[in-house]
Design a protein around this motif. Structure first.
Motif, PDB file in Angstrom:
ATOM      1  N   CYS A 101       0.944   3.827  -3.317  1.00 19.20           N
ATOM      2  CA  CYS A 101       0.373   5.176  -3.220  1.00 19.20           C
ATOM      3  C   CYS A 101       1.441   6.251  -3.422  1.00 19.20           C
ATOM      4  O   CYS A 101       1.168   7.304  -4.010  1.00 19.20           O
ATOM      5  N   SER A 102       2.659   5.991  -2.981  1.00 17.32           N
ATOM      6  CA  SER A 102       3.747   6.933  -3.223  1.00 17.32           C
ATOM      7  C   SER A 102       4.057   7.027  -4.714  1.00 17.32           C
ATOM      8  O   SER A 102       4.254   8.121  -5.257  1.00 17.32           O
TER       9      SER A 102
ATOM     10  N   SER B 179      -3.797   0.627   9.949  1.00 18.08           N
ATOM     11  CA  SER B 179      -2.740   1.507  10.443  1.00 18.08           C
ATOM     12  C   SER B 179      -3.318   2.876  10.755  1.00 18.08           C
ATOM     13  O   SER B 179      -4.183   3.378  10.032  1.00 18.08           O
TER      14      SER B 179
ATOM     15  N   GLU C 132       7.818  10.054   4.786  1.00 17.71           N
ATOM     16  CA  GLU C 132       7.202  10.922   3.779  1.00 17.71           C
ATOM     17  C   GLU C 132       6.439  12.069   4.431  1.00 17.71           C
ATOM     18  O   GLU C 132       6.507  13.219   3.973  1.00 17.71           O
ATOM     19  N   LYS C 133       5.717  11.777   5.515  1.00 13.60           N
ATOM     20  CA  LYS C 133       4.904  12.808   6.157  1.00 13.60           C
ATOM     21  C   LYS C 133       5.750  13.791   6.961  1.00 13.60           C
ATOM     22  O   LYS C 133       5.445  14.983   7.011  1.00 13.60           O
TER      23      LYS C 133
ATOM     24  N   ARG D 262       0.799  -1.227   0.000  1.00 14.46           N
ATOM     25  CA  ARG D 262       0.000   0.000   0.000  1.00 14.46           C
ATOM     26  C   ARG D 262       0.828   1.271   0.000  1.00 14.46           C
ATOM     27  O   ARG D 262       0.605   2.174  -0.817  1.00 14.46           O
ATOM     28  N   ASN D 263       1.814   1.378   0.895  1.00 16.74           N
ATOM     29  CA  ASN D 263       2.575   2.627   0.981  1.00 16.74           C
ATOM     30  C   ASN D 263       3.379   2.897  -0.286  1.00 16.74           C
ATOM     31  O   ASN D 263       3.447   4.033  -0.763  1.00 16.74           O
TER      32      ASN D 263
ATOM     33  N   ARG E 273       3.145   6.347  13.033  1.00 13.53           N
ATOM     34  CA  ARG E 273       2.264   5.304  12.498  1.00 13.53           C
ATOM     35  C   ARG E 273       2.092   4.248  13.571  1.00 13.53           C
ATOM     36  O   ARG E 273       3.060   3.776  14.162  1.00 13.53           O
TER      37      ARG E 273
ATOM     38  N   ALA F 125      -4.583   4.354   7.330  1.00 12.56           N
ATOM     39  CA  ALA F 125      -4.128   3.674   6.125  1.00 12.56           C
ATOM     40  C   ALA F 125      -4.311   2.170   6.321  1.00 12.56           C
ATOM     41  O   ALA F 125      -4.683   1.715   7.401  1.00 12.56           O
ATOM     42  N   ASP F 126      -4.039   1.407   5.261  1.00 15.75           N
ATOM     43  CA  ASP F 126      -4.236  -0.044   5.305  1.00 15.75           C
ATOM     44  C   ASP F 126      -5.682  -0.356   5.701  1.00 15.75           C
ATOM     45  O   ASP F 126      -5.960  -1.006   6.718  1.00 15.75           O
TER      46      ASP F 126
ATOM     47  N   ASP G 132       5.864   5.541   5.590  1.00 12.55           N
ATOM     48  CA  ASP G 132       4.794   6.545   5.742  1.00 12.55           C
ATOM     49  C   ASP G 132       5.247   7.745   6.555  1.00 12.55           C
ATOM     50  O   ASP G 132       5.024   8.895   6.161  1.00 12.55           O
TER      51      ASP G 132
END
Length: 396
Positions: A16-17, A361, A288-289, A12-13, A319, A344-345, A285
């Protein structure tokens, strides 16, 4: 490069990135979370066996799934738990370290011997056939990593034998120390703060992107004492520069490319290296944030020989991974509760979540570490309270 295929345990991460970076992304993974499906051009399920093994990919099945996507792929990106991924199965480029180098770095026994050669601090490592020489307490782990889910502490010889017998039963009907010496590693159990360094690397250089605090065995996230429960970026420690230097040395020594992580334990006497994760890591995650960086774009750049400027943390990002403590069916009510937390997730409606499996998450950003943690705990409490209340009503 436009069309990307990501293959791994939970993509997922990364997916999406890559989507945010402007790529068309397809995914083959175990979960097919709702937020992954929203980012992916198309996705498919990756089947795997339960247990402490790495994912064993079926090349013919993967190729059939690729054809079904209806795209010509410009590159394949192996995600988590795919250290045995054979690049020769496919004709397009694979944005990853070589399988040989990844397997060496992932093998805790080989890794421990290499650390000893390099004179880098690490826990003493024993083989199951050295039981009489072991100093307790020790921690028992599968040779290849599984996010701490199968890690066990032994405080004496009797406890160690019991753990080895239980692990051995996965493969054999009785304890086989010779076989176990190939499948598990026994290390000194040390006290400290679990942490990690996330790196990007080319053939010539390695760049430490972030030092992260790891959340392990957090009671309000998991009932498993060593389960990886998420992380906080950045980790403020006086040892940050030392950790970055050690991590960069190791990544270059193992000839790893792109995104990788090195796990540490910060003890009273300084940082101790635990393992290398030759892949995208769980801190993806929060990095990036916290740092406003697109890690997929940076990862792809490594294979062109390019590294970004060293980013700086703008905030604290956290997270938290909630593991289910029971079997759950994701109905509309539970899904709505999870969606309200904007994490997320996200599990698809109509699916089952098994005990000790990832449920979802939670994410938070704040100006302080404490506020980020408080936010996560509140989110987790709301979800768990709903599940507890719903379970009582259903059983009444």
């Amino acid at each position: 490069m436009q069309n990307i295929l990501v293959i791994g345990y939970n993509n997922r991460n990364v997916v999406c990135s890559a989507k945010r970076a402007g790529y068309n992304v397809c995914s083959i993974d175990v979960f097919r979370f709702l937020d992954l499906q929203e980012c992916a051009y198309a996705s498919a399920l990756l089947e795997r066996r339960a247990g402490p093994e790495l994912i064993e990919l079926d090349a013919s099945k993967i190729k059939a799934q690729m054809v079904a996507f209806g795209l010509e792929f410009d590159a394949i990106v192996p995600g988590s738990w795919t250290e045995t991924f054979d690049h020769n199965f496919f004709s397009c480029p694979v944005l990853s370290s070589s399988p040989e180098n990844k397997q060496k770095a992932s093998n805790k026994k080989y890794f421990s011997k290499r650390l000893e050669t390099l004179d880098i601090p690490h826990p003493n490592c024993y083989s199951p056939d050295e039981i009489d020489a072991i100093q307790y307490p020790v921690i028992v782990k599968p040779v290849f990593g599984t996010s701490g889910l199968f890690n066990k502490i032994a405080r004496n010889k009797q406890e160690l034998l019991s753990i080895l017998e239980n692990l051995s039963s996965i493969y054999h009907s009785k304890l086989d120390l010779e076989f176990m010496s190939e499948t598990v590693v026994i290390q000194d159990f040390l006290e400290g703060i679990p942490s990690s360094v996330y790196l990007l690397s080319t053939k010539k250089e390695a760049l430490s992107v972030a030092v992260n605090e790891q959340l392990t065995g957090i009671p309000w996230l998991s009932r498993l004492p060593f389960a990886y429960c998420g992380n906080i970026t950045p980790f403020r420690t006086e040892y940050a520069e030392e950790m970055e230097a050690l991590a960069e040395e190791l990544i270059l020594d193992f000839k790893l490319l792109g995104s990788n992580g090195v796990d540490f334990l910060v003890t009273e006497t300084g940082p101790t290296v635990l393992e290398v994760n030759p892949r995208f890591t769980g801190s993806f995650d929060t990095i990036e944030k916290a740092m406003n960086i697109n890690l997929f774009e940076a990862h792809a750049g490594c294979f062109k020989g390019e590294l970004p400027e060293r980013p700086e943390a703008k905030r604290f990002a956290a997270r938290g991974i909630i593991y289910s403590d029971r079997e759950l069916f994701i109905d509309r009510q539970l899904l709505d509760v999870i969606l309200r937390e904007k994490g997320a997730d996200i599990p698809p409606q109509g699916t089952n979540v098994w005990p000790d499996w990832l449920l979802t998450s939670l994410l938070s950003c704040a100006s302080t570490r404490e506020d980020a943690i408080i936010s996560l705990e509140k989110k987790a409490k709301r979800i768990k309270n709903f599940i507890e209340c719903k379970t009582k009503i259903c059983s009444a």
